[in-house]
Design an enzyme around this catalytic site. Structure first.
Site, PDB file in Angstrom:
ATOM      1  N   LYS A  36       4.937  18.149   1.652  1.00  0.00           N
ATOM      2  CA  LYS A  36       4.618  18.033   0.217  1.00  0.00           C
ATOM      3  C   LYS A  36       3.147  18.321  -0.109  1.00  0.00           C
ATOM      4  CE  LYS A  36       8.596  16.395  -1.667  1.00  0.00           C
ATOM      5  NZ  LYS A  36       9.405  15.910  -0.578  1.00  0.00           N
ATOM      6  N   SER A  39      10.686  18.208   8.199  1.00  0.00           N
ATOM      7  CA  SER A  39       9.952  18.156   6.931  1.00  0.00           C
ATOM      8  C   SER A  39       8.974  17.005   6.764  1.00  0.00           C
ATOM      9  CB  SER A  39      10.951  18.176   5.767  1.00  0.00           C
ATOM     10  OG  SER A  39      11.914  17.162   5.939  1.00  0.00           O
TER      11      SER A  39
HETATM   12  C1  PLP Z   1      10.738  15.937  -0.401  1.00  0.00           C
HETATM   13  C2  PLP Z   1      11.316  15.949   0.956  1.00  0.00           C
HETATM   14  C3  PLP Z   1      12.482  16.682   1.269  1.00  0.00           C
HETATM   15  C4  PLP Z   1      13.239  17.464   0.219  1.00  0.00           C
HETATM   16  O1  PLP Z   1      12.452  18.464  -0.355  1.00  0.00           O
HETATM   17  P1  PLP Z   1      12.899  19.166  -1.731  1.00  0.00           P
HETATM   18  O2  PLP Z   1      11.852  20.160  -2.031  1.00  0.00           O
HETATM   19  O3  PLP Z   1      12.991  18.063  -2.757  1.00  0.00           O
HETATM   20  O4  PLP Z   1      14.234  19.753  -1.472  1.00  0.00           O
HETATM   21  C5  PLP Z   1      12.915  16.696   2.577  1.00  0.00           C
HETATM   22  N1  PLP Z   1      12.276  16.014   3.544  1.00  0.00           N
HETATM   23  C6  PLP Z   1      11.163  15.293   3.286  1.00  0.00           C
HETATM   24  C7  PLP Z   1      10.503  14.578   4.412  1.00  0.00           C
HETATM   25  C8  PLP Z   1      10.643  15.238   1.991  1.00  0.00           C
HETATM   26  O5  PLP Z   1       9.532  14.520   1.750  1.00  0.00           O
END
Ligand code: PLP
Length: 319
Positions: free
Chosen positions: A49, A299
């Site tokens: 993010k 992510s």
């Molecule tokens: C925000 C987030 C997601 C999902 O991302 P989007 O852009 O909302 O699809 C997945 N994994 C983590 C760790 C996140 O912080």
């Protein structure tokens, strides 16, 4: 749009971490493919993010920066916006539900943001953010449905391709679809034959349904352990982008997610939050049959000590 990702990459240089790419022979042998993990759990503030937040906020005019920014999120986007606000000296307000996890609220406040509570039973976070925007002239930095956010999120996949070159498949977690849209645009522009697959929890399968039916589905407060993907639906921008650039969507069970977090911890020595482990869950549960060279976006890694210890001591202890 790929040009926007390329520009975002330049903007992030020296500010975002170029996160490492890891491999794991045990996993390669068990799934019969060559897997490359892009480790955004090691990104600043613990998730990808930061990329979107920095890309969006660094483009604001001086006047917008002076007035301040506002966002709504109880999770990783709030922390990222708060950190970028501090780095760029922009006053930051975050609207969070009163029942948000204490650690996430504390982390957001520690970066210097003002946290505003709201009651999710009585109003929505968007409503509160809009009222405060009108009152104070804040700029709203939304969590996914914004072209600069999407372009920033696409830089993780861009870096992965730069480092490992050709990939046959790319697995990406999906909540509101910002990461998935950005990743898919980057992947298809660099390697048009790469299959891009979005992964969601079974309990929060709105995007998978939307993808297959081509009409927007919504799921309210899905009780999945993967809290980063609890967003109710894809956005106005991300829905068409996902339809256009993504090849398939798959879902994984809560058990598969827990086993993936365990695998990443015990085998790869990585601290990954449940949302971050969706791609690994899809591989380990054979929900996606992998062949050739497979990229997986890990992510994020923001997980409570309590939840991690519960996960690590549940079920079969060592996968
Ligand atoms: C925000 C987030 C997601 C999902 O991302 P989007 O852009 O909302 O699809 C997945 N994994 C983590 C760790 C996140 O912080």
């Amino acid at each position: 749009m790929f040009e926007r990702i390329r520009t975002a990459r330049e903007r992030l240089r020296g500010h975002a971490n170029v996160t490492p790419v890891m491999t794991c022979r045990t996993l390669d042998e068990s799934v019969g493919a060559e897997v490359f993990f892009k480790c955004e759990n090691l990104q600043r503030a613990g998730a990808f993010k930061f990329r979107g937040a920095f890309n969006a906020i660094s483009q604001l005019t001086d006047e917008q920066r002076d007035r301040g920014i506002i966002t709504y999120s109880s999770g990783n986007h709030a922390q990222a916006v708060a950190l970028v606000g501090r780095l760029l000296r922009v006053r930051t307000t975050v609207v969070m539900p009163g029942n948000a996890p204490k650690v996430k609220r504390a982390a957001t406040e520690a970066y210097g943001a003002t946290v505003i509570d709201y009651d999710p039973e009585k109003t929505t976070r968007e409503e509160i953010a809009n009222i405060l925007k009108t009152e104070h002239g804040y700029t709203i930095i939304p969590p996914f449905d914004h072209l600069d956010i999407i372009a920033g999120q696409g830089t993780a996949a861009f870096e992965l391709f730069e480092e490992v070159k050709a990939l046959d498949m790319l697995l990406v977690p999906c909540g509101g679809g910002g990461l998935l849209s950005g990743s898919a645009i980057a992947a298809k522009s660099i390697e048009p034959t790469c299959r891009v697959i979005g992964i969601e929890p079974e309990l929060a399968d709105d995007a998978t349904k939307s993808f297959h039916t081509k009409t927007l589905h919504t799921v309210k407060n899905p009780p999945t352990i993967a809290d980063g993907t609890r967003t109710p639906s894809l956005g106005e921008l991300t829905f068409p982008l996902v339809l256009q650039h993504v090849d398939d969507m798959r879902t994984v069970s809560e058990t598969a997610i827990v086993e993936a977090v365990q695998f990443l911890f015990y085998r790869m020595k990585m601290v990954v939050e449940p949302s971050g482990a969706l791609g690994v869950a899809a591989l380990l549960s054979a929900e996606v049959s992998a062949t050739g060279r497979v990229g997986v976006i890990i992510s994020g890694g923001n997980i409570d000590g309590d939840l991690m210890s519960k996960i690590l001591s549940s079920g079969k202890k060592r996968p």
